[in-house]
Design an enzyme around this catalytic site. Structure first.
Site, PDB file in Angstrom:
ATOM      1  N   HIS A  47       5.427   2.616  19.091  1.00 23.20           N
ATOM      2  CA  HIS A  47       4.357   2.934  18.139  1.00 23.20           C
ATOM      3  C   HIS A  47       4.522   4.382  17.649  1.00 23.20           C
ATOM      4  O   HIS A  47       3.565   5.155  17.619  1.00 23.20           O
ATOM      5  CB  HIS A  47       2.985   2.747  18.782  1.00 23.20           C
ATOM      6  CG  HIS A  47       1.935   2.292  17.815  1.00 23.20           C
ATOM      7  ND1 HIS A  47       1.115   1.219  18.035  1.00 23.20           N
ATOM      8  CD2 HIS A  47       1.580   2.775  16.601  1.00 23.20           C
ATOM      9  CE1 HIS A  47       0.281   1.057  17.015  1.00 23.20           C
ATOM     10  NE2 HIS A  47       0.538   1.998  16.131  1.00 23.20           N
ATOM     11  N   THR A  51       6.267  -2.291  11.370  1.00 24.07           N
ATOM     12  CA  THR A  51       5.767  -0.956  11.700  1.00 24.07           C
ATOM     13  C   THR A  51       4.272  -0.866  11.409  1.00 24.07           C
ATOM     14  O   THR A  51       3.719   0.232  11.333  1.00 24.07           O
ATOM     15  CB  THR A  51       6.506   0.134  10.893  1.00 24.07           C
ATOM     16  OG1 THR A  51       6.378  -0.151   9.484  1.00 24.07           O
ATOM     17  CG2 THR A  51       7.979   0.200  11.261  1.00 24.07           C
ATOM     18  N   GLU A 111       1.002  -3.323  24.268  1.00 22.34           N
ATOM     19  CA  GLU A 111       1.879  -2.152  24.348  1.00 22.34           C
ATOM     20  C   GLU A 111       1.677  -1.400  25.659  1.00 22.34           C
ATOM     21  O   GLU A 111       0.579  -0.944  25.939  1.00 22.34           O
ATOM     22  CB  GLU A 111       1.613  -1.222  23.157  1.00 22.34           C
ATOM     23  CG  GLU A 111       1.947  -1.867  21.827  1.00 22.34           C
ATOM     24  CD  GLU A 111       1.696  -0.955  20.633  1.00 22.34           C
ATOM     25  OE1 GLU A 111       1.253   0.199  20.825  1.00 22.34           O
ATOM     26  OE2 GLU A 111       1.939  -1.390  19.499  1.00 22.34           O
ATOM     27  N   GLY A 159       0.841  -1.187   0.000  1.00 23.22           N
ATOM     28  CA  GLY A 159       0.000   0.000   0.000  1.00 23.22           C
ATOM     29  C   GLY A 159       0.875   1.236   0.000  1.00 23.22           C
ATOM     30  O   GLY A 159       2.021   1.216  -0.473  1.00 23.22           O
ATOM     31  N   ARG A 201       1.127  -3.544  12.452  1.00 22.72           N
ATOM     32  CA  ARG A 201       0.286  -3.904  13.586  1.00 22.72           C
ATOM     33  C   ARG A 201       0.947  -5.041  14.356  1.00 22.72           C
ATOM     34  O   ARG A 201       1.414  -6.012  13.757  1.00 22.72           O
ATOM     35  CB  ARG A 201      -1.113  -4.341  13.124  1.00 22.72           C
ATOM     36  CG  ARG A 201      -2.000  -3.191  12.694  1.00 22.72           C
ATOM     37  CD  ARG A 201      -2.403  -2.326  13.876  1.00 22.72           C
ATOM     38  NE  ARG A 201      -3.275  -1.224  13.516  1.00 22.72           N
ATOM     39  CZ  ARG A 201      -2.866  -0.008  13.191  1.00 22.72           C
ATOM     40  NH1 ARG A 201      -1.566   0.249  13.144  1.00 22.72           N
ATOM     41  NH2 ARG A 201      -3.717   0.936  12.906  1.00 22.72           N
TER      42      ARG A 201
END
Length: 309
Positions: free
Chosen positions: A282, A233, A264, A152, A235
């Site tokens: 994140h 980077t 997290e 993407g 999910r």
């Protein structure tokens, strides 16, 4: 009319965003916890809101049920896996994303993780701070093979950086294959098993759904070379955390660069003792430029969907 803004970086360096919302007649509620909101906190804060600027906080059916006035969700980012989309559709709640606003920043951070793990930058830094000037040998990035899963907006930018900038052979995997783009950018189509067997670097940029959840499992990790590096980077749930932790502890792969985790921050203390892991909080999209773009796009999307623009 009340709206809730949950992302911690929203408006942090650009308070004008709050002025824009207030000038449109909106009362802005903010996330003052310093962390990601729980479902219970979301239910409490959203109770009287008609709009939501959303980070990675949960918006499940229970949260939506506690927000009867909610009409629009402006995702501050691109992932939608934390939103119950069928429930939103059933309620007529409009959902938008900030597509393209942070793609360059995430692609840059992906390369930073590749280099950081390959050249052991964090480990060298830690040792130098202890005045240990011993040499640490890393591995090369230039001329190696990278497998990119998900082509993407971010995955394509990573492919260009790897191919044009580092002379890498680029293997790509995407369920929606664009042959013309792939040919133009010298990206070779490959199945997942081939990528895990052949790639020196594997970078995840795919969406999270039932078909991709824990796609990086023990079996696929076992296919990777002992000199291979995994980068995520996208999910955290794309990776079987227990299987990866085991592989890293036993040095069955060279290392990993993770900006996202299933939990997290991770509770298992073993993650923090690994020298072959570079961790991120994140934060791959956290640059001044990307944050500003996401903020303004999210505000524009929300005002549009609330009929205020």
């Amino acid at each position: 009319m009340k709206v809730l803004a949950t992302p911690r970086s929203f408006g942090k360096n650009d308070p004008e965003l709050f002025d824009i919302l207030r000038d449109a007649g909106l009362e802005v509620l903010r996330n003052d916890t310093g962390g990601i909101l729980s479902a219970a906190q979301m239910r409490e804060k959203l109770a009287d809101c008609e709009g939501l600027i959303l980070g990675v906080d949960p918006v499940d059916a229970g949260v939506l049920a506690a927000a009867p006035k909610l009409r629009a969700i402006a995702r501050y980012g691109v992932g939608l896996d934390n939103i119950d989309l069928p429930a939103c559709e059933a309620r007529g709640i409009k959902v938008s994303r900030t597509v393209g606003a942070n793609s360059e920043a995430v692609a840059d951070y992906t390369l930073a993780l590749m280099l950081g793990v390959a050249r052991k930058v964090a480990l060298i830094d830690r040792r130098c701070r202890r005045k240990d000037w011993s040499k640490i040998t890393g591995i090369d990035l230039y001329g190696k093979t990278v497998g990119i899963i998900g082509l993407g907006a971010v995955g394509r930018r990573v492919a260009r950086r790897c191919g044009a900038g580092f002379g890498m052979k680029v293997l790509g995997h995407d369920v929606c294959w664009d042959e013309a783009w792939a040919a133009e950018n010298r990206v070779e189509r490959a199945g997942l098993e081939r990528i895990f067997r052949e790639a020196d670097f594997i970078s995840l940029h795919t969406i999270l759904d039932d078909s991709t959840r824990r796609m990086v499992d023990a079996a696929r990790l076992a296919l990777m070379r002992p000199t291979a590096i995994l980068i995520n980077t996208a999910r955290g749930e794309l990776v079987d955390s227990a299987a990866l932790l085991d592989a890293l502890e036993q040095n069955r792969i060279y290392g990993a660069g993770l900006d996202v985790f299933e939990q997290e921050p991770p509770r298992d203390e073993r993650w923090y003792r690994l020298d072959n892991l570079v961790m991120g909080s994140h934060c791959s999209s956290s640059t001044a430029g990307a944050v500003a773009s996401m903020g303004h796009m999210a505000v524009d999307n929300l005002l549009r969907d609330l009929g205020l623009k």
